[in-house]
Scaffold this active site. Structure first.
Site, mmCIF file in Angstrom:
data_model
loop_
_atom_site.group_PDB
_atom_site.id
_atom_site.type_symbol
_atom_site.label_atom_id
_atom_site.label_comp_id
_atom_site.label_asym_id
_atom_site.label_seq_id
_atom_site.Cartn_x
_atom_site.Cartn_y
_atom_site.Cartn_z
ATOM 1 N N LYS A 41 1.006 -1.163 0.145
ATOM 2 C CA LYS A 41 -0.058 -0.104 -0.030
ATOM 3 C C LYS A 41 0.924 1.234 -0.074
ATOM 4 O O LYS A 41 2.191 1.180 0.298
ATOM 5 C CB LYS A 41 -0.857 0.087 1.296
ATOM 6 C CG LYS A 41 -0.219 0.170 2.658
ATOM 7 C CD LYS A 41 -0.923 0.007 3.772
ATOM 8 C CE LYS A 41 -0.183 0.038 4.989
ATOM 9 N NZ LYS A 41 -0.981 -0.347 6.414
ATOM 10 N N TYR A 274 14.389 25.413 13.825
ATOM 11 C CA TYR A 274 13.238 25.751 14.142
ATOM 12 C C TYR A 274 12.692 24.851 15.825
ATOM 13 O O TYR A 274 12.819 23.682 15.869
ATOM 14 C CB TYR A 274 11.943 25.453 13.299
ATOM 15 C CG TYR A 274 12.130 26.284 12.129
ATOM 16 C CD1 TYR A 274 12.572 27.797 11.996
ATOM 17 C CD2 TYR A 274 12.068 25.774 10.836
ATOM 18 C CE1 TYR A 274 12.633 28.240 11.076
ATOM 19 C CE2 TYR A 274 11.936 26.437 9.616
ATOM 20 C CZ TYR A 274 12.290 27.811 9.951
ATOM 21 O OH TYR A 274 12.417 28.342 8.617
HETATM 22 C C1 LIG Z 1 -0.192 -1.480 6.737
HETATM 23 C C2 LIG Z 1 -1.031 -2.875 7.229
HETATM 24 C C3 LIG Z 1 -0.269 -4.051 7.487
HETATM 25 C C4 LIG Z 1 1.116 -4.193 7.383
HETATM 26 O O1 LIG Z 1 1.448 -3.426 8.433
HETATM 27 P P1 LIG Z 1 3.153 -3.462 8.808
HETATM 28 O O2 LIG Z 1 2.995 -2.973 10.541
HETATM 29 O O3 LIG Z 1 3.626 -2.198 8.079
HETATM 30 O O4 LIG Z 1 3.755 -4.805 8.692
HETATM 31 C C5 LIG Z 1 -1.033 -5.144 7.620
HETATM 32 N N1 LIG Z 1 -2.479 -5.369 7.525
HETATM 33 C C6 LIG Z 1 -3.152 -4.038 7.357
HETATM 34 C C7 LIG Z 1 -4.615 -4.082 7.113
HETATM 35 C C8 LIG Z 1 -2.355 -2.800 7.153
HETATM 36 O O5 LIG Z 1 -3.139 -1.852 7.092
#
Ligand SMILES: *Cc1c(COP(=O)(O)O)cnc(C)c1O
Length: 285
Positions: A41, A274
């Site tokens: 993602k 800052y």
């Molecule tokens: C982002 C996400 C993950 C991965 O999470 P990490 O902590 O980066 O491994 C897994 N499942 C869902 C639903 C997420 O939104």
């Protein structure tokens, strides 16, 4: 007239070899039957979704996961068609028809979403792959335990009509990166009872899953059929409490490089930039 772009003074270098090594490290941390969903993602956490997705698959990832349907459809459009792709952040009016046609696993947390999926399945004349999301305590997306029997019942009805197939049951942790946090065991208990309810009602999921990176690395009892590592793929430790990347066997995928603009000596007690949020502890460079 074409303009020459200015020279790049800072850049992010992406090491796909490191990403492949991280997938193999994660693979070694889970039992052989456990499948790995590479979470790509947000443009693979800024690393480039399509190239990272391909590298993860080459190294043995079995599934891909995205937040939005648009991210998932972009993977399909790039020619990644032979692996399951799941996406979990749907809002009303999202491209459900395209999701069905692209054979995405579409997460459903509530009746409104199931209704949109049903309508899309009728329009496209195809069966939608649906994964039901349980809110086991995160308090964000997902179906509350009290509403679960109704959601499961409606999903099974839609399945009998041939509109959907319930391919997965899943949830997400709030504090898996805090070793021993009481919410971890509580969420796991709730997840088990919600799974139990759905399976007794007749759901036969291909995959049940709840583990993010920290759970994949440190909590084998959370692995079920599939794990969903994100940050660990990119070689970043989910939390200093779990160890450094090196201690976890992970290699950073991104390196930021830039030209140094200025080097100077400053005395002790010198505020930096800052707000002076950092103050030098001693004379330093
Ligand atoms: C982002 C996400 C993950 C991965 O999470 P990490 O902590 O980066 O491994 C897994 N499942 C869902 C639903 C997420 O939104």
């Amino acid at each position: 007239m074409t303009e020459t772009p200015p020279p790049r003074r800072a850049r992010a270098e992406i090491d796909l070899g490191a990403l492949r090594a991280n997938v193999r490290t994660l693979r070694a941390r889970v039992a052989p039957h456990v499948r790995i969903m590479g979470v790509v993602k947000a443009d693979a956490y800024g690393h480039g979704a399509v190239r990272c997705a391909r590298a993860a698959l080459e190294a043995g990832a079995d599934w891909l996961g995205t937040a939005t349907p648009h991210e998932a459809l972009a993977l399909r459009a790039a020619g990644i068609t032979d692996v399951p792709v799941m996406c979990w952040l749907w809002t009303p009016g999202d491209p459900w028809d395209e999701g069905i046609e692209a054979d995405l696993d579409m997460s459903v947390s509530g009746l409104w979403a199931l209704e949109e999926v049903r309508a899309a399945a009728r329009r496209t004349g195809r069966t939608a792959r649906v994964q039901l999301k349980a809110d086991t305590g995160l308090g964000r997306n997902g179906c509350q335990p009290a509403d679960w029997p109704q959601l499961v019942g409606e999903a099974l009805r839609a399945q009998e009509e041939g509109l959907v197939r319930v391919t997965g049951l899943w949830s997400h942790f709030a504090c898996a990166d805090e070793p021993g946090h009481p919410s971890i065991a509580a969420q796991l208990d709730t997840f088990r009872s919600m799974l139990d309810h759905a399976e007794k009602a007749g759901v036969e999921p291909e995959v049940r899953h709840i583990a993010n990176s920290p759970a994949t690395l440190t909590l084998p009892e959370t692995h079920f059929d599939l794990v969903r590592p994100g940050i660990a793929l990119y070689g970043v430790s989910p939390s200093p409490d779990l160890g450094t990347s090196a201690e976890l066997g992970l290699r950073p995928v991104m390196t930021l490089k830039a030209s140094v603009a200025l080097v100077k000596q400053v005395p002790a007690g010198h505020g930096v930039s800052y707000g002076h949020h950092y103050v030098t502890g001693g004379e330093t460079t």
